[in-house]
Design a protein around this motif. Sequence first.
Motif, PDB file in Angstrom:
ATOM      1  N   UNK A  52       0.868  -1.177   0.000  1.00  0.00           N
ATOM      2  CA  UNK A  52       0.000   0.000   0.000  1.00  0.00           C
ATOM      3  C   UNK A  52       0.903   1.224   0.000  1.00  0.00           C
ATOM      4  N   UNK A  53       0.763   2.069  -1.019  1.00  0.00           N
ATOM      5  CA  UNK A  53       1.619   3.240  -1.155  1.00  0.00           C
ATOM      6  C   UNK A  53       0.800   4.520  -1.095  1.00  0.00           C
ATOM      7  N   UNK A  54       1.353   5.506  -0.407  1.00  0.00           N
ATOM      8  CA  UNK A  54       0.793   6.859  -0.379  1.00  0.00           C
ATOM      9  C   UNK A  54       1.869   7.754  -0.967  1.00  0.00           C
ATOM     10  N   UNK A  55       1.690   8.132  -2.232  1.00  0.00           N
ATOM     11  CA  UNK A  55       2.791   8.768  -2.933  1.00  0.00           C
ATOM     12  C   UNK A  55       3.938   7.773  -3.027  1.00  0.00           C
ATOM     13  N   UNK A  56       5.106   8.153  -2.503  1.00  0.00           N
ATOM     14  CA  UNK A  56       6.269   7.264  -2.516  1.00  0.00           C
ATOM     15  C   UNK A  56       6.467   6.558  -1.175  1.00  0.00           C
ATOM     16  N   UNK A  57       5.507   6.711  -0.277  1.00  0.00           N
ATOM     17  CA  UNK A  57       5.628   6.135   1.064  1.00  0.00           C
ATOM     18  C   UNK A  57       4.881   4.815   1.141  1.00  0.00           C
ATOM     19  N   UNK A  58       5.516   3.802   1.693  1.00  0.00           N
ATOM     20  CA  UNK A  58       4.899   2.493   1.869  1.00  0.00           C
ATOM     21  C   UNK A  58       4.158   2.447   3.198  1.00  0.00           C
ATOM     22  N   UNK A  59       2.833   2.477   3.126  1.00  0.00           N
ATOM     23  CA  UNK A  59       2.029   2.449   4.343  1.00  0.00           C
ATOM     24  C   UNK A  59       2.072   1.082   5.023  1.00  0.00           C
ATOM     25  N   UNK A  60       2.216   0.021   4.233  1.00  0.00           N
ATOM     26  CA  UNK A  60       2.253  -1.298   4.842  1.00  0.00           C
ATOM     27  C   UNK A  60       3.523  -1.520   5.662  1.00  0.00           C
ATOM     28  N   UNK A  61       4.514  -0.649   5.499  1.00  0.00           N
ATOM     29  CA  UNK A  61       5.754  -0.744   6.266  1.00  0.00           C
ATOM     30  C   UNK A  61       5.897   0.379   7.298  1.00  0.00           C
ATOM     31  N   UNK A  62       4.957   1.322   7.299  1.00  0.00           N
ATOM     32  CA  UNK A  62       5.063   2.487   8.181  1.00  0.00           C
ATOM     33  C   UNK A  62       4.818   2.103   9.634  1.00  0.00           C
ATOM     34  N   UNK A  63       5.379   2.883  10.547  1.00  0.00           N
ATOM     35  CA  UNK A  63       5.174   2.645  11.974  1.00  0.00           C
ATOM     36  C   UNK A  63       3.753   3.016  12.371  1.00  0.00           C
ATOM     37  N   UNK A  64       3.304   2.509  13.514  1.00  0.00           N
ATOM     38  CA  UNK A  64       1.972   2.854  14.013  1.00  0.00           C
ATOM     39  C   UNK A  64       1.861   4.352  14.301  1.00  0.00           C
TER      40      UNK A  64
END
Length: 246
Positions: free
Chosen positions: A72-84
Amino acid sequence: MSTRNENPSGAAEPMIGATGLTKQYGRSQALRGASVTLRAGEILAVTGASGSGKSTLLHCLAGIVRPDEGEVSYGRERLDRASENRLSELRRTDFGVVFQFGQLIPELTVRDNVMLPLLLAGTDRAAAQDRADEWLERFGVRGQAALRPGELSGGQGQRVALARAWVTGPKAVFADEPTGALDSLAGEQVMTALVHAARESGAAVLLITHDAQIAAYADREVWLRDGAVHSGATPFAVQEAAHHEG
């Protein structure tokens, strides 16, 4: 009821994209390789039968739950790897979420419910109140600002929930069956307000619905079946064409 409009932004690159999402709850497979994109400024309807995985897809895209597999990407950011912490921050700033039953806090007034995301983000209380009143006015419920959620009609409650979702100036709003608990008139009023706010603010909207009339407010429609996303002629369109031919 409004009609479909072309995506006003003309943006080709997706704001939010999901690829190959899977999600399992116990023995139930909610998503099976679902892929979808949401472009800036568009209203995307995701339709499908009950249990097809619509809400799970929304929760993954909004960073509420993590997929078991996929991106899951938001722009160039991977939400599935993002911290809580990062996901919580995004839901306070960039993302707004509206649920079927509003999920307003019953102990707070309407105004305080709408102010809450701003206060959590560190906004001064006076500024937060001004901003909340502005959005309550836009959604036609400024007169109910001092009431508690239990004193509102269903339609009023959902418009308050919309005001809360938009008050932070989000880039994307995720609406999970926002008219599912409303009668047809209240549902039309809520959707008219939602579309107007989206066009005015430029926010993208992911709209989950099982109702063909509600899906018709969107710029684009995809449908879920057995946890996978399909595009093209939806079951609603097929049924409508068969009805007209008959």
